[in-house]
Design an enzyme around this catalytic site. Structure first.
Site, PDB file in Angstrom:
ATOM      1  N   HIS A 187       0.830  -1.203   0.000  1.00 13.49           N
ATOM      2  CA  HIS A 187       0.000   0.000   0.000  1.00 13.49           C
ATOM      3  C   HIS A 187       0.871   1.263   0.000  1.00 13.49           C
ATOM      4  O   HIS A 187       0.408   2.325  -0.379  1.00 13.49           O
ATOM      5  CB  HIS A 187      -0.963  -0.018   1.195  1.00 13.49           C
ATOM      6  CG  HIS A 187      -2.061  -1.030   1.000  1.00 13.49           C
ATOM      7  ND1 HIS A 187      -3.165  -0.778   0.220  1.00 13.49           N
ATOM      8  CD2 HIS A 187      -2.205  -2.297   1.445  1.00 13.49           C
ATOM      9  CE1 HIS A 187      -3.948  -1.852   0.204  1.00 13.49           C
ATOM     10  NE2 HIS A 187      -3.389  -2.791   0.947  1.00 13.49           N
ATOM     11  N   ASP A 194      -7.593  -2.472  -1.948  1.00 17.73           N
ATOM     12  CA  ASP A 194      -8.365  -3.385  -1.095  1.00 17.73           C
ATOM     13  C   ASP A 194      -9.840  -3.131  -1.378  1.00 17.73           C
ATOM     14  O   ASP A 194     -10.303  -2.000  -1.248  1.00 17.73           O
ATOM     15  CB  ASP A 194      -8.086  -3.104   0.388  1.00 17.73           C
ATOM     16  CG  ASP A 194      -6.722  -3.610   0.822  1.00 17.73           C
ATOM     17  OD1 ASP A 194      -6.111  -4.383   0.059  1.00 17.73           O
ATOM     18  OD2 ASP A 194      -6.276  -3.227   1.926  1.00 17.73           O
ATOM     19  N   GLU A 237      -5.649 -13.223   1.087  1.00 19.64           N
ATOM     20  CA  GLU A 237      -6.422 -11.972   1.079  1.00 19.64           C
ATOM     21  C   GLU A 237      -7.164 -11.848  -0.246  1.00 19.64           C
ATOM     22  O   GLU A 237      -6.605 -11.378  -1.237  1.00 19.64           O
ATOM     23  CB  GLU A 237      -5.483 -10.764   1.249  1.00 19.64           C
ATOM     24  CG  GLU A 237      -4.890 -10.637   2.643  1.00 19.64           C
ATOM     25  CD  GLU A 237      -4.148  -9.321   2.866  1.00 19.64           C
ATOM     26  OE1 GLU A 237      -4.115  -8.476   1.952  1.00 19.64           O
ATOM     27  OE2 GLU A 237      -3.604  -9.158   3.967  1.00 19.64           O
TER      28      GLU A 237
HETATM   29 ZN   LIG Z   1      -4.296  -4.641   1.106  1.00 16.43          ZN
END
Ligand SMILES: [Zn+2]
Length: 272
Positions: A187, A194, A237
């Protein structure tokens, strides 16, 4: 008289037999010699062929060939070095940190959500394409984060584990599998997005299904896949998508590589 004649006949007969035997012996010797020499020649011939084959082999690996091979390899390596230094291929993980001085030029996507200016159009196109397919319940929850913001998130996670009775070191190790340390988060690059609620509920959405199918066409990859946790060092994720560029994303998808594997593949001096 008869005995003398007989004796003479006998001697002549013996002589003829001896001469005959001698001739046969001589002939045999000549034949055997011939056969031996024939065999010897055949063996010589075989040896010659072998030597020729060896010669050819040696020629195949002559210094000039080796030099060419080395040159080709080094050329490929230098070409790959350029590729590896591309801004969109920056590898960030617990072994590869981002220098704090690296701050990309950012552009706003939506309501304070910032993304790398060079990649934002691909993110926009990707979201638009999803919307056109009727997938409207999709939004970017988090994208670029400053080092300070990342530090804050990381410390918050460490505190969460400490509250559960873990010691500092253990809490940090646990936190690291969920939130990256500052300078070790994608990030910080402004190349990660996200989606939605930033948890694996996202896996059940139409958006996720669509991204798996089409994100590579826009240069995005699922950065932390379920089957690559050992390699990425990060828990699965489904919501975290990373821009790497269309060509790289497509090759990674085709080969089933995560970013760590893809970088290794490029370093391996294979042609890109
Ligand atoms: Zn992330």
């Amino acid at each position: 008289m008869l005995r003398i004649v007989n004796k003479k006949k006998f001697i002549r007969g013996i002589s003829i037999i001896i001469a005959g035997i001698a001739i046969i012996v001589i002939l045999m010797v000549i034949m055997i010699k011939g056969i031996i020499s024939l065999f010897a020649k055949a063996e010589d011939g075989a040896e010659e062929t072998k030597i020729t084959t060896l010669d050819n082999t040696i020629q195949t690996y002559s210094p000039s060939t080796i030099q060419n091979t080395v040159q080709t390899t080094s050329q490929t390596t230098s070409a790959n070095t350029e590729v590896l230094n591309e801004w969109n291929l920056k590898l960030v993980n617990k072994n590869n940190s981002v220098d704090r001085s690296y701050v990309p030029e950012l552009e706003e996507l939506d309501d304070g959500i910032m993304f790398d200016k060079r990649a934002i159009s691909y993110l926009r196109s990707m979201i638009n394409a999803m919307n056109k397919k009727g997938i409207t319940k999709v939004w970017v929850q988090s994208a670029y984060r400053s080092y300070e913001k990342q530090e804050e998130l990381f410390n918050r996670k460490v505190q969460y584990y400490k509250n559960q009775g873990k010691k500092q070191e253990e809490a940090e190790t646990l936190a690291q599998t969920v939130v990256q340390r500052p300078e070790m988060s994608e990030h910080n690059l402004g190349l990660a997005a996200d989606f939605n609620t930033v948890n694996n509920e996202f896996e059940k959405t139409k958006a996720f299904e669509w991204l798996q199918e089409n994100a590579a066409d826009y240069g995005f990859i699922l950065r932390y896949p379920k089957d690559k946790q050992e390699i990425t060092g990060i828990t699965y994720e489904s919501w975290h998508w990373r821009y790497v560029g269309e060509n790289h994303a497509k090759t990674m998808k085709e080969k089933g590589y995560c970013l760590e594997e893809y970088i290794e593949y490029l370093k391996g001096a294979e042609s890109v």
